[in-house]
Scaffold this motif. Structure first.
Motif, PDB file in Angstrom:
ATOM      1  N   LEU A 132      17.827  26.969  -6.194  1.00 43.44           N
ATOM      2  CA  LEU A 132      18.043  26.587  -7.587  1.00 43.44           C
ATOM      3  C   LEU A 132      19.400  25.954  -7.832  1.00 43.44           C
ATOM      4  N   ARG A 133      20.437  26.519  -7.243  1.00 43.85           N
ATOM      5  CA  ARG A 133      21.801  26.093  -7.577  1.00 43.85           C
ATOM      6  C   ARG A 133      22.547  25.709  -6.305  1.00 43.85           C
ATOM      7  N   PRO A 134      22.659  24.417  -6.007  1.00 43.58           N
ATOM      8  CA  PRO A 134      23.376  24.008  -4.794  1.00 43.58           C
ATOM      9  C   PRO A 134      24.865  24.303  -4.899  1.00 43.58           C
ATOM     10  N   THR A 135      25.459  24.667  -3.777  1.00 45.88           N
ATOM     11  CA  THR A 135      26.906  24.887  -3.733  1.00 45.88           C
ATOM     12  C   THR A 135      27.625  23.717  -3.074  1.00 45.88           C
ATOM     13  N   ALA A 136      26.862  22.764  -2.550  1.00 46.57           N
ATOM     14  CA  ALA A 136      27.451  21.556  -1.986  1.00 46.57           C
ATOM     15  C   ALA A 136      26.389  20.470  -1.963  1.00 46.57           C
ATOM     16  N   GLY A 137      26.824  19.238  -1.956  1.00 51.23           N
ATOM     17  CA  GLY A 137      25.851  18.158  -1.930  1.00 51.23           C
ATOM     18  C   GLY A 137      26.501  16.818  -1.667  1.00 51.23           C
ATOM     19  N   ARG A 138      25.655  15.879  -1.248  1.00 49.54           N
ATOM     20  CA  ARG A 138      26.065  14.493  -1.044  1.00 49.54           C
ATOM     21  C   ARG A 138      24.993  13.573  -1.596  1.00 49.54           C
ATOM     22  N   LEU A 139      25.424  12.434  -2.100  1.00 50.14           N
ATOM     23  CA  LEU A 139      24.503  11.409  -2.580  1.00 50.14           C
ATOM     24  C   LEU A 139      25.021  10.054  -2.151  1.00 50.14           C
ATOM     25  N   ASN A 140      24.160   9.251  -1.541  1.00 47.03           N
ATOM     26  CA  ASN A 140      24.464   7.865  -1.215  1.00 47.03           C
ATOM     27  C   ASN A 140      23.501   6.979  -1.986  1.00 47.03           C
ATOM     28  N   ALA A 141      24.050   6.082  -2.788  1.00 46.15           N
ATOM     29  CA  ALA A 141      23.232   5.177  -3.595  1.00 46.15           C
ATOM     30  C   ALA A 141      23.307   3.784  -2.989  1.00 46.15           C
ATOM     31  N   ALA A 142      22.288   3.419  -2.230  1.00 51.38           N
ATOM     32  CA  ALA A 142      22.289   2.125  -1.549  1.00 51.38           C
ATOM     33  C   ALA A 142      21.906   0.987  -2.495  1.00 51.38           C
ATOM     34  N   ARG A 143      20.991   1.268  -3.423  1.00 46.11           N
ATOM     35  CA  ARG A 143      20.500   0.247  -4.344  1.00 46.11           C
ATOM     36  C   ARG A 143      20.287   0.864  -5.715  1.00 46.11           C
ATOM     37  N   PHE A 144      20.145   0.021  -6.721  1.00 46.03           N
ATOM     38  CA  PHE A 144      19.852   0.496  -8.066  1.00 46.03           C
ATOM     39  C   PHE A 144      18.460   1.133  -8.104  1.00 46.03           C
ATOM     40  N   VAL A 145      18.351   2.244  -8.818  1.00 51.10           N
ATOM     41  CA  VAL A 145      17.051   2.837  -9.109  1.00 51.10           C
ATOM     42  C   VAL A 145      16.676   2.426 -10.526  1.00 51.10           C
ATOM     43  N   GLU A 146      15.555   1.738 -10.659  1.00 52.06           N
ATOM     44  CA  GLU A 146      15.116   1.235 -11.954  1.00 52.06           C
ATOM     45  C   GLU A 146      14.297   2.298 -12.690  1.00 52.06           C
ATOM     46  N   TYR A 147      14.162   2.110 -14.001  1.00 53.31           N
ATOM     47  CA  TYR A 147      13.345   3.019 -14.783  1.00 53.31           C
ATOM     48  C   TYR A 147      11.860   2.802 -14.524  1.00 53.31           C
ATOM     49  N   SER A 148      11.495   1.589 -14.225  1.00 52.58           N
ATOM     50  CA  SER A 148      10.085   1.281 -14.027  1.00 52.58           C
ATOM     51  C   SER A 148       9.911   0.365 -12.822  1.00 52.58           C
ATOM     52  N   PRO A 149       8.937   0.677 -11.949  1.00 53.44           N
ATOM     53  CA  PRO A 149       8.098   1.881 -11.955  1.00 53.44           C
ATOM     54  C   PRO A 149       8.920   3.113 -11.600  1.00 53.44           C
ATOM     55  N   ALA A 150       8.465   4.275 -12.054  1.00 58.82           N
ATOM     56  CA  ALA A 150       9.213   5.504 -11.800  1.00 58.82           C
ATOM     57  C   ALA A 150       9.394   5.722 -10.309  1.00 58.82           C
ATOM     58  N   ALA A 151      10.617   6.057  -9.908  1.00 59.91           N
ATOM     59  CA  ALA A 151      10.908   6.299  -8.505  1.00 59.91           C
ATOM     60  C   ALA A 151      10.319   7.630  -8.060  1.00 59.91           C
ATOM     61  N   ARG A 152       9.894   7.672  -6.806  1.00 63.41           N
ATOM     62  CA  ARG A 152       9.438   8.920  -6.207  1.00 63.41           C
ATOM     63  C   ARG A 152      10.645   9.666  -5.653  1.00 63.41           C
ATOM     64  N   VAL A 153      10.641  10.976  -5.811  1.00 62.76           N
ATOM     65  CA  VAL A 153      11.685  11.800  -5.203  1.00 62.76           C
ATOM     66  C   VAL A 153      11.022  12.671  -4.155  1.00 62.76           C
ATOM     67  N   LEU A 154      11.471  12.518  -2.931  1.00 57.34           N
ATOM     68  CA  LEU A 154      10.945  13.281  -1.809  1.00 57.34           C
ATOM     69  C   LEU A 154      12.022  14.243  -1.337  1.00 57.34           C
ATOM     70  N   CYS A 155      11.687  15.499  -1.152  1.00 55.13           N
ATOM     71  CA  CYS A 155      12.674  16.449  -0.664  1.00 55.13           C
ATOM     72  C   CYS A 155      12.032  17.395   0.334  1.00 55.13           C
ATOM     73  N   VAL A 156      12.830  17.787   1.310  1.00 56.03           N
ATOM     74  CA  VAL A 156      12.364  18.678   2.374  1.00 56.03           C
ATOM     75  C   VAL A 156      13.302  19.871   2.456  1.00 56.03           C
ATOM     76  N   PRO A 157      12.924  20.997   1.854  1.00 55.47           N
ATOM     77  CA  PRO A 157      13.757  22.199   1.974  1.00 55.47           C
ATOM     78  C   PRO A 157      13.639  22.789   3.378  1.00 55.47           C
ATOM     79  N   HIS A 158      14.757  23.275   3.902  1.00 53.53           N
ATOM     80  CA  HIS A 158      14.766  23.936   5.203  1.00 53.53           C
ATOM     81  C   HIS A 158      15.843  25.002   5.177  1.00 53.53           C
ATOM     82  N   HIS A 159      15.426  26.259   5.086  1.00 53.12           N
ATOM     83  CA  HIS A 159      16.350  27.384   4.963  1.00 53.12           C
ATOM     84  C   HIS A 159      17.280  27.158   3.762  1.00 53.12           C
TER      85      HIS A 159
END
Length: 310
Positions: free
Chosen positions: A261-288
């Motif tokens: 629920l609450r991350p204590t650390a994180g990183r984000l790399n934004a390579a390109r603009f994410v547009e409002y349309s069409p809605a972007a898919r968010v894919l995530c893979v939790p592991h431990h």
């Protein structure tokens, strides 16, 4: 990825006055329309070439939990970084007030054992800032830099963050956006019906704080409230990085059945603009205690990152 805050600099200002938390800086210097969304209250250069800043984190902020918790959202660390990344270039590097800020990447890390508890009033946060890797145009105009920030409360270091930013003139931004510089509606009128998760499963106070949805086959970046006071303080022509971070956090919570629920650390790399349309898919893979995420739109990976949890 290391999640420890580490030893923050204990330097003092050596100046004639202490930092002030009495009033906010001008809202236009942090690109906020609402004064209520301005976190910085004081910023100044110090003798060693760095900067010292004061930030006030209020319990009334939309990110603060309403279910009895006493910890601020990790997004407050990132939003403070974002505001410093605008104020310092405008105030100390002569970046034009009409320039457009583009975040290229960011990181944050919290020390849960040292985080301040918000028991009453606002939390007074001190930020020790270093600016580096300054890039300039041939005419000397600053077009990019990186910040490193250490956060302290009551003199105790509890977080660190940093990242890179580019600054584009209105003309260059228009060229980069290829005619898409008019603010776009987050929800097209012909958008397909979506289903939103229960806010409680995502660790948010209410339905209007949910920024993801499913169309039956994919998890999408679909903010429920396009007038949300924090995420949509002002019009933008692309999905802001803060929404991407929160969408990834909510997706991790959903995919882990509420464990992450609450991350204590994180990183984000934004390579390109994410547009409002069409809605972007968010894919995530939790592991431990880790979750890797990425955003896909029009068959391209637009942004990616990772969260760590303790």
């Amino acid at each position: 990825m290391k999640t420890s805050v580490g030893d923050a600099s204990r330097r003092t200002t050596g100046g004639a006055r202490p930092l002030s938390w009495s009033r906010t800086v001008a809202r236009e210097l942090v690109h906020r329309d609402s004064v209520a969304e301005v976190l910085l209250t004081d910023v100044r250069r110090v003798r060693d070439g760095g900067y010292e800043a004061a930030a006030s984190w209020s319990r009334s902020h939309p990110t603060f939990p309403r279910g009895g918790g006493d910890l601020h959202s990790p997004l407050m660390v990132v939003e403070t970084l974002r505001q410093l990344g605008i104020y310092i270039p405008l105030r100390y590097f002569a970046v034009s007030p009409h320039a457009r800020l583009l975040i290229t990447d960011l990181f944050f890390a919290l020390d849960p054992s040292a985080e301040p508890r918000a028991l009453s009033g606002a939390t007074c946060v001190t930020c020790l800032v270093r600016a580096g890797e300054v890039r300039r145009e041939p005419d000397g105009t600053v077009c990019g830099l990186r910040l490193q920030v250490s956060y302290l409360a009551g003199g105790v270091p509890f977080a660190r963050a940093g990242g890179g930013a580019r600054f584009l003139s209105a003309e260059r931004y228009a060229a980069v956006r290829s005619g898409r510089t008019a603010p776009a509606a987050p929800h097209p009128v012909d958008a397909a019906p979506v289903t939103r998760p229960d806010p409680r499963s995502l660790g948010v106070p209410g339905a209007h704080d949910v920024v993801i949805a499913t169309d039956g086959t994919a998890l999408l970046v679909e903010p429920a409230d396009t007038r949300h006071p924090f995420f949509f303080d002002h019009a933008t022509d692309h999905v802001p990085g803060m929404i991407l971070l929160e969408a990834a956090r909510q997706a991790a919570a959903l995919e882990s059945s509420g464990i992450l629920l609450r991350p204590t650390a994180g990183r984000l790399n934004a390579a390109r603009f994410v547009e409002y349309s069409p809605a972007a898919r968010v894919l995530c893979v939790p592991h431990h205690a880790t979750c890797v995420f990425r955003f896909i739109q029009d068959g391209e990976q637009k942004a990616f990152g990772v969260f760590d949890y303790q």
